[in-house]
Design a protein around this motif. Sequence first.
Motif, PDB file in Angstrom:
ATOM      1  N   LYS A 116      -5.766  10.336  -7.558  1.00  0.00           N
ATOM      2  CA  LYS A 116      -4.750  11.212  -8.144  1.00  0.00           C
ATOM      3  C   LYS A 116      -5.173  12.669  -8.019  1.00  0.00           C
ATOM      4  O   LYS A 116      -6.366  12.985  -8.097  1.00  0.00           O
TER       5      LYS A 116
ATOM      6  N   SER B  23      -8.582  -2.059  -4.474  1.00  0.00           N
ATOM      7  CA  SER B  23      -7.616  -0.973  -4.640  1.00  0.00           C
ATOM      8  C   SER B  23      -8.246   0.199  -5.400  1.00  0.00           C
ATOM      9  O   SER B  23      -8.996  -0.011  -6.354  1.00  0.00           O
ATOM     10  N   THR B  24      -7.939   1.418  -4.979  1.00  0.00           N
ATOM     11  CA  THR B  24      -8.345   2.621  -5.704  1.00  0.00           C
ATOM     12  C   THR B  24      -7.163   3.582  -5.777  1.00  0.00           C
ATOM     13  O   THR B  24      -6.542   3.862  -4.753  1.00  0.00           O
ATOM     14  N   GLU B  25      -6.867   4.080  -6.968  1.00  0.00           N
ATOM     15  CA  GLU B  25      -5.810   5.073  -7.135  1.00  0.00           C
ATOM     16  C   GLU B  25      -6.433   6.470  -7.151  1.00  0.00           C
ATOM     17  O   GLU B  25      -7.199   6.807  -8.048  1.00  0.00           O
TER      18      GLU B  25
ATOM     19  N   LEU C  36      -0.304  11.053  -5.727  1.00  0.00           N
ATOM     20  CA  LEU C  36      -1.005   9.777  -5.886  1.00  0.00           C
ATOM     21  C   LEU C  36      -1.108   9.105  -4.526  1.00  0.00           C
ATOM     22  O   LEU C  36      -0.139   9.053  -3.767  1.00  0.00           O
ATOM     23  N   SER C  37      -2.302   8.599  -4.222  1.00  0.00           N
ATOM     24  CA  SER C  37      -2.513   7.753  -3.051  1.00  0.00           C
ATOM     25  C   SER C  37      -3.247   6.504  -3.518  1.00  0.00           C
ATOM     26  O   SER C  37      -4.116   6.582  -4.388  1.00  0.00           O
ATOM     27  N   ASN C  38      -2.878   5.353  -2.945  1.00  0.00           N
ATOM     28  CA  ASN C  38      -3.477   4.092  -3.404  1.00  0.00           C
ATOM     29  C   ASN C  38      -4.006   3.292  -2.211  1.00  0.00           C
ATOM     30  O   ASN C  38      -3.416   2.289  -1.800  1.00  0.00           O
TER      31      ASN C  38
ATOM     32  N   GLU D  76       0.796  -1.228   0.000  1.00  0.00           N
ATOM     33  CA  GLU D  76       0.000   0.000   0.000  1.00  0.00           C
ATOM     34  C   GLU D  76       0.830   1.280   0.000  1.00  0.00           C
ATOM     35  O   GLU D  76       1.594   1.553   0.929  1.00  0.00           O
TER      36      GLU D  76
END
Length: 398
Positions: free
Chosen positions: A284, A280-282, A210-212, A199
């Motif tokens: 931006k 999972s979600t990116e 960016l955060s994931n 993560e």
Amino acid sequence: MTNQHLLAEVSAKEVLDAYKPGAFFLASPKSTMLAEGMFAEVPDTDAENQLDSLPERVRQTLLEAKQAGIKHPIAAGAIPFDGRKASRLFVPKNVHTAGPLSFAESSAEKPQSNTYDIRPVPEPEGFMSGVEQGVFSITDGPLSKIVLSRTLHLTAEKDIDIPQAVKHLAQHNPRGYTFAADVTGTSETRKTLFGASPELLLSKNGTSILSNPLAGSRPRSTDPAEDQRRAEELLQSAKDLHEHAVVVAAVAAALKPFCRVLDVPEKPSLIKTEAMWHLSTEVKGELRDPSTTSLELAIALHPTPAVCGTPTDAAREAIQDIEPFDRNFYTGMAGWCDAEGNGEWIIALRCAEAETRSLRLFAGAGIVAGSKPQDELDETSAKFRTMLRAMGLYQDEL
């Protein structure tokens, strides 16, 4: 004096091979970094919340490094789960970077040969009892989610070969973030935090961030048909989709004040590690103010509901009441930040704290209404596999 070596002619694997405890190492899907040699430590503070002033202390330490002649200084290391505890960040003398690791032409890195005594803390029954407490706090109390974890204490017959374990993790988790950071502090013996986190908390390059976030998971299966069934089940699970949506909403809410543009996908995708499937979600974004640093953003996000719970303060208090150990740097963050504010911070998951002949492994699970203690125990057992296999152990039932 320069501290930056851009090793276009040197492979990422050579950077990995050069890692030794005491240094900072981070391999991501896009790059490999080794930071070594102590120029300066980022100083602690007497304030109750260490995180409030951490970006300024990092900025000042990087400025002093530049004035001393280091051309491209970075601060690297680890930050604990509890913001009241001291971080372990330093400015290295030398930073080596390369592209992503590739093991296609190399032989498999075998886990070290060692013998371990393994002790769960808490015992499985104790963890399941804690899950029941968590569910009760959700049903009749202030919480909508709490993340509870447990540990395995490993005592080895001979010294633990941390570089070999890091190599094994890097090879078997190419889509994740293999890391190692010195967290010795005031201890008389060196203590290393290392692992293979799936993560990314936050990365910044210029004005782009960016955060994931990951939340909602299933253990992998060695049977391909069953493995695919579990993946499809996860993608359609109302419980897991809700849990994931809560985390993504919290990440978006924390980042929105900093961004002029923020892209949040409506639905999650699936990613896989060697041991787990994850939703999972990116997320931006483009920053309003280019001077906002990656560390400031990471602190604004920390801790996410994926590692703590909702609401945050109540979940943190409940974790301290239920978990019979100190998380230290587990579910904190590891990473780096430069003088321009660029950097990369990952959540410290699938990890262990190691001393000479001892290891403390960590694994956790998100508890929501309807969570079943046995299912949550099984999830933590699956998450332990990443580190256990790096140590040459295959006790999936722990």
